[in-house]
Design a protein around this motif. Structure first.
Motif, PDB file in Angstrom:
ATOM      1  N   THR A   3       0.886  -1.125  -0.131  1.00  0.00           N
ATOM      2  CA  THR A   3      -0.026  -0.028   0.102  1.00  0.00           C
ATOM      3  C   THR A   3       0.791   1.460  -0.165  1.00  0.00           C
ATOM      4  OG1 THR A   3      -0.053   0.360   2.288  1.00  0.00           O
ATOM      5  CG2 THR A   3      -1.733  -1.233   1.325  1.00  0.00           C
ATOM      6  N   LYS A   4       0.295   2.559  -0.379  1.00  0.00           N
ATOM      7  CA  LYS A   4       1.141   3.567  -0.329  1.00  0.00           C
ATOM      8  C   LYS A   4       1.619   3.881   0.885  1.00  0.00           C
ATOM      9  CE  LYS A   4      -1.299   6.160  -4.178  1.00  0.00           C
ATOM     10  NZ  LYS A   4      -2.121   7.451  -4.320  1.00  0.00           N
ATOM     11  N   GLU A   5       0.687   3.715   2.053  1.00  0.00           N
ATOM     12  CA  GLU A   5       1.244   3.979   3.355  1.00  0.00           C
ATOM     13  C   GLU A   5       2.434   3.067   3.897  1.00  0.00           C
ATOM     14  OE1 GLU A   5       1.265   5.448   6.904  1.00  0.00           O
ATOM     15  OE2 GLU A   5      -0.010   6.121   5.754  1.00  0.00           O
ATOM     16  N   LYS A   6       2.353   1.841   3.533  1.00  0.00           N
ATOM     17  CA  LYS A   6       3.589   1.029   3.700  1.00  0.00           C
ATOM     18  C   LYS A   6       4.764   1.359   3.197  1.00  0.00           C
ATOM     19  CE  LYS A   6       0.876  -3.009   4.742  1.00  0.00           C
ATOM     20  NZ  LYS A   6       0.712  -4.546   4.371  1.00  0.00           N
ATOM     21  N   VAL A   7       4.589   1.867   1.767  1.00  0.00           N
ATOM     22  CA  VAL A   7       5.849   2.538   1.047  1.00  0.00           C
ATOM     23  C   VAL A   7       6.331   3.869   1.754  1.00  0.00           C
ATOM     24  CG1 VAL A   7       6.748   3.068  -0.912  1.00  0.00           C
ATOM     25  CG2 VAL A   7       5.197   1.398  -1.002  1.00  0.00           C
ATOM     26  N   HIS A   8       5.371   4.759   2.100  1.00  0.00           N
ATOM     27  CA  HIS A   8       5.392   5.959   2.987  1.00  0.00           C
ATOM     28  C   HIS A   8       6.421   5.702   4.104  1.00  0.00           C
ATOM     29  CE1 HIS A   8       3.663   8.980   0.372  1.00  0.00           C
ATOM     30  NE2 HIS A   8       2.796   7.874   0.298  1.00  0.00           N
ATOM     31  N   GLN A   9       6.093   4.607   4.899  1.00  0.00           N
ATOM     32  CA  GLN A   9       6.560   4.308   6.242  1.00  0.00           C
ATOM     33  C   GLN A   9       7.728   3.833   5.830  1.00  0.00           C
ATOM     34  OE1 GLN A   9       4.149   1.504   8.009  1.00  0.00           O
ATOM     35  NE2 GLN A   9       2.377   2.931   8.646  1.00  0.00           N
ATOM     36  N   LEU A  10       8.123   3.100   4.769  1.00  0.00           N
ATOM     37  CA  LEU A  10       9.575   2.667   4.409  1.00  0.00           C
ATOM     38  C   LEU A  10      10.474   3.796   4.113  1.00  0.00           C
ATOM     39  CD1 LEU A  10      11.227   0.137   3.415  1.00  0.00           C
ATOM     40  CD2 LEU A  10      10.474   0.485   1.315  1.00  0.00           C
ATOM     41  N   VAL A  11       9.992   4.792   3.493  1.00  0.00           N
ATOM     42  CA  VAL A  11      10.764   5.743   2.779  1.00  0.00           C
ATOM     43  C   VAL A  11      10.856   6.714   4.332  1.00  0.00           C
ATOM     44  CG1 VAL A  11      10.818   7.984   1.549  1.00  0.00           C
ATOM     45  CG2 VAL A  11       9.854   5.933   0.589  1.00  0.00           C
ATOM     46  N   ASP A  12      10.104   6.882   5.184  1.00  0.00           N
ATOM     47  CA  ASP A  12      10.191   7.680   6.209  1.00  0.00           C
ATOM     48  C   ASP A  12      11.356   6.979   7.423  1.00  0.00           C
ATOM     49  OD1 ASP A  12       8.322   9.539   5.601  1.00  0.00           O
ATOM     50  OD2 ASP A  12       6.841   8.486   6.824  1.00  0.00           O
ATOM     51  N   HIS A  13      11.799   5.619   7.029  1.00  0.00           N
ATOM     52  CA  HIS A  13      12.529   4.950   7.869  1.00  0.00           C
ATOM     53  C   HIS A  13      14.034   4.966   7.055  1.00  0.00           C
ATOM     54  CE1 HIS A  13       9.244   3.846  10.126  1.00  0.00           C
ATOM     55  NE2 HIS A  13      10.078   3.965  11.282  1.00  0.00           N
ATOM     56  N   MET A  14      14.247   5.517   5.938  1.00  0.00           N
ATOM     57  CA  MET A  14      15.342   5.441   5.069  1.00  0.00           C
ATOM     58  C   MET A  14      16.121   6.638   5.584  1.00  0.00           C
ATOM     59  SD  MET A  14      15.099   2.905   2.734  1.00  0.00           S
ATOM     60  CE  MET A  14      16.321   3.555   1.356  1.00  0.00           C
ATOM     61  N   PRO A  15      17.422   6.661   5.527  1.00  0.00           N
ATOM     62  CA  PRO A  15      18.260   7.701   5.596  1.00  0.00           C
ATOM     63  C   PRO A  15      17.987   8.855   4.624  1.00  0.00           C
ATOM     64  CG  PRO A  15      19.586   5.940   4.907  1.00  0.00           C
ATOM     65  CD  PRO A  15      18.168   5.450   4.743  1.00  0.00           C
ATOM     66  N   ASP A  16      18.427  10.125   4.950  1.00  0.00           N
ATOM     67  CA  ASP A  16      18.028  11.306   4.426  1.00  0.00           C
ATOM     68  C   ASP A  16      18.504  11.261   2.939  1.00  0.00           C
ATOM     69  OD1 ASP A  16      16.935  12.651   6.622  1.00  0.00           O
ATOM     70  OD2 ASP A  16      18.713  13.580   7.180  1.00  0.00           O
TER      71      ASP A  16
END
Length: 58
Positions: A3-16
């Motif tokens: 889902t978009k939400e899961k991908v958003h969470q993934l990106v939020d946990h990536m380094p800058d």
């Protein structure tokens, strides 16, 4: 399914800063984990004891 939400969470946990390869790899891993969890929930997984017995025969 992702889902978009899961991908958003993934990106939020990536380094800058990260590469396209980094994010693609993480999305592929997330997708594989989601599929595995669905298969287990549907009883499609392999019993751990059977897996260990098969590995012993290698």
């Amino acid at each position: 399914m992702l889902t978009k939400e899961k991908v958003h969470q993934l990106v939020d946990h990536m380094p800058d800063t990260f590469t396209v390869d980094d994010i693609v790899g993480e999305i592929i891993l997330l997708q594989k984990l989601e599929l595995a969890m669905e298969q287990i929930a549907n009883g499609e997984g392999e019993d751990w004891e059977n897996v260990k017995k098969e590995m012993d025969s290698w």
